[in-house]
Design a protein around this motif. Structure first.
Motif: not given
Ligand code: MN
Length: 140
Positions: A25-33, A126-131, A10-18
């Motif tokens: 790059n901002q927009q790309l990472v925001i989109h992915l997250l 990025l997905d691997e690290i988030l997972a 089970p995943r949980r939502e993360l609060r991320v400081l970018l």
């Protein structure tokens, strides 16, 4: 990495400081997250990153290394110092950088970063690290 196992948990939502000064790059990472249901707070430079870190609780910091006003390396040093003063646990800080030499990686680790993502960012990395983070972190 254990991406297969992590995906099944089970995943949980993360609060991320970018912390990232480049708008693309901002927009790309925001989109992915946000696509994964995570919450993103953006800082435009290292100084702003340390300020926002102090104001809020985060599960993860994504830190561009090269930023105006204050670099990601200096911002990381300051965040680790703040944590030490507060006696709090370390929030994972992942470096984002186009530089890929061994010396650059070592410099990131020396100031207290935990992992490293090279730019341009690859979605799978990025997905691997988030997972890993969302599976390892305590629920709730
Ligand atoms: Mn930059």
């Amino acid at each position: 990495m254990k991406s297969k196992e992590a995906e099944a948990e089970p995943r949980r939502e993360l609060r991320v400081l970018l912390a990232e000064d480049n708008a693309v790059n901002q927009q790309l990472v925001i989109h992915l997250l946000e696509r994964e249901g995570h919450e993103v707070v953006v800082a435009e430079n290292g100084r702003e990153a340390t300020e926002k870190f102090e104001e809020g609780a985060y599960d993860l910091v994504l830190m561009d290394v090269q930023m105006p006003e204050m670099s990601g390396l200096e911002a990381t040093r300051r965040i680790r110092k703040l944590e030490a003063n507060d006696g709090e646990h370390s929030v994972p800080i992942v470096a984002l950088t186009a530089q890929a030499t061994e010396a650059d990686r070592e410099r990131c680790m020396e100031v207290g970063m935990d992992a490293y993502l090279s730019k341009p960012m690859k979605e799978e990395e990025l997905d691997e690290i988030l997972a890993e983070l969302s599976a390892d972190a305590p629920q709730g």
